[in-house]
Design an enzyme around this catalytic site. Structure first.
Site, short mmCIF file in Angstrom:
data_model
loop_
_atom_site.label_atom_id
_atom_site.label_comp_id
_atom_site.label_asym_id
_atom_site.label_seq_id
_atom_site.Cartn_x
_atom_site.Cartn_y
_atom_site.Cartn_z
N ASP A 10 -40.07 -12.66 20.30
CA ASP A 10 -41.42 -12.10 20.39
C ASP A 10 -42.12 -12.38 19.06
O ASP A 10 -41.86 -11.72 18.06
CB ASP A 10 -41.36 -10.59 20.64
CG ASP A 10 -40.90 -10.23 22.06
OD1 ASP A 10 -40.02 -10.95 22.58
OD2 ASP A 10 -41.40 -9.24 22.61
N LYS A 23 -48.31 -11.69 25.40
CA LYS A 23 -48.05 -10.26 25.18
C LYS A 23 -49.22 -9.64 24.44
O LYS A 23 -49.77 -10.23 23.51
CB LYS A 23 -46.75 -10.13 24.37
CG LYS A 23 -46.36 -8.71 23.97
CD LYS A 23 -45.02 -8.72 23.24
CE LYS A 23 -44.69 -7.37 22.63
NZ LYS A 23 -43.41 -7.39 21.86
N LYS A 58 -46.69 -9.51 29.17
CA LYS A 58 -46.03 -8.31 28.68
C LYS A 58 -47.04 -7.40 27.98
O LYS A 58 -47.41 -7.64 26.84
CB LYS A 58 -44.91 -8.67 27.70
CG LYS A 58 -44.18 -7.45 27.11
CD LYS A 58 -43.07 -7.87 26.17
CE LYS A 58 -42.45 -6.68 25.44
NZ LYS A 58 -41.38 -7.06 24.50
#
Length: 315
Positions: free
Chosen positions: A152, A215, A251
């Site tokens: 991430d 995300k 996400k």
């Protein structure tokens, strides 16, 4: 081999070409976007559908601990919870992943003991992204070497907001190259991007540079995931697949704390991107407190009683 889909090779050939492409995207109707997100959030869910939605949401959680005070013991306990979220009910789904800092990846990997729960690691000088490129790439290499299944990363919001789009694109591409087989989630920190147009542009940069997921947030700023910015990103992945055939996950992270909110996001997914995204390979919740509420609501549906927070483990 370039990570850009063939349809967008020309758009990423130069800084000028990328700027023209991004500023040629349709402008976002903020009022319409927020109204649609609010409207979808009012959909009623029947009891049988709610039970399915709760289990689906549990299976989509990246169970997260990203604190300076994280210890190996805390990470081991979190990993155990990811495998058996409700120790009293082994029918409860496992979470999708455990998300930790790079130095805790090996601990999480060992604690999971081969269970089908991914280990995700934040990287690239999370959460601010204020580091030189070699440092960011070393961060990624360390996490991958320790066994991370997913990375991430954070973009440099300063570069993006200054209009240095190619720099943002090249950072994501460079990180993707370091990931090997690990899947890459690209965090935009939507609360710092100021406008919906910027969120749309960041989404397209991320996808064209090879993101496996886009995300919303780090969870470390005041404004994190919202239904409107998630809806905008879901529209982006839907449109990107329509043009390239490549599916990218989404996400939302930060601020999603209860079952009602989580189900609203699942409705957004189904009604915007479609049922193909209703799977933890393509949709995740970045959350730490959400799981406990989902477990309490699950217990209520199965027993008819609301057990309360004392009957779930504390993270």
């Amino acid at each position: 081999m370039p990570s850009t889909a063939p349809a967008f090779v020309d758009a990423t050939a130069s800084d000028g070409a990328l700027r023209r492409f991004l500023h040629g995207l349709p402008g976002v109707d903020a009022v319409g976007l927020e109204a649609r997100a609010a409207s979808l959030g009012t959909r009623s869910i029947k009891t049988t559908s709610k039970a399915y939605a709760i289990d689906l949401a549990i299976s989509m959680i990246d169970l997260t601990t990203l604190e300076g005070a994280d210890t190996p013991g805390k990470v081991r306990a979190l990993s155990a919870k990811a495998v058996h979220p409700d120790p009293t009910d082994r029918t409860t789904p496992m979470t999708a992943a455990v998300c930790v800092y790079p130095d805790m990846v090996a601990t999480a990997k060992a604690a999971l003991g081969g269970a089908p729960v991914k280990v995700a690691s934040v990287a690239t000088a999370f959460p601010a992204g204020r580091a030189a490129l070699p440092v960011k790439l070393a961060d990624v290499r360390d996490a991958v070497a320790a066994g991370a299944d997913e990375i991430d990363m954070v973009i440099d919001r300063g570069a993006f907001l200054a209009g240095r789009y190619m720099e943002t694109y090249e950072l994501i591409s460079a990180v993707k190259a370091e990931c090997g087989t690990a899947r890459l989630k690209v965090i935009f920190e939507t609360g710092e991007l100021s406008t919906y147009d910027n969120i749309r542009r960041a989404s397209w940069i991320g996808m064209m540079a090879g993101a496996d997921f886009i995300k919303t947030s780090t969870g470390k700023v005041g404004v994190n995931a919202t239904p409107a910015n998630a809806l905008l990103m879901l529209e982006a992945v839907r449109d990107y697949r329509a043009q390239t055939g490549i599916q990218v996950g989404v996400k939302p992270a930060g601020g999603i704390r209860n079952t009602k909110e989580a189900i609203k996001f699942l409705v957004l997914v189904n009604e915007t991107a479609g049922a193909d995204w209703l799977d933890n390979h393509w949709f995740r919740f970045g959350a730490s407190s959400l799981l406990n509420d989902l477990l309490m609501q699950r217990q209520k549906l199965s027993t008819g009683r609301y057990s309360g927070p004392d009957y779930v483990t504390v993270d």
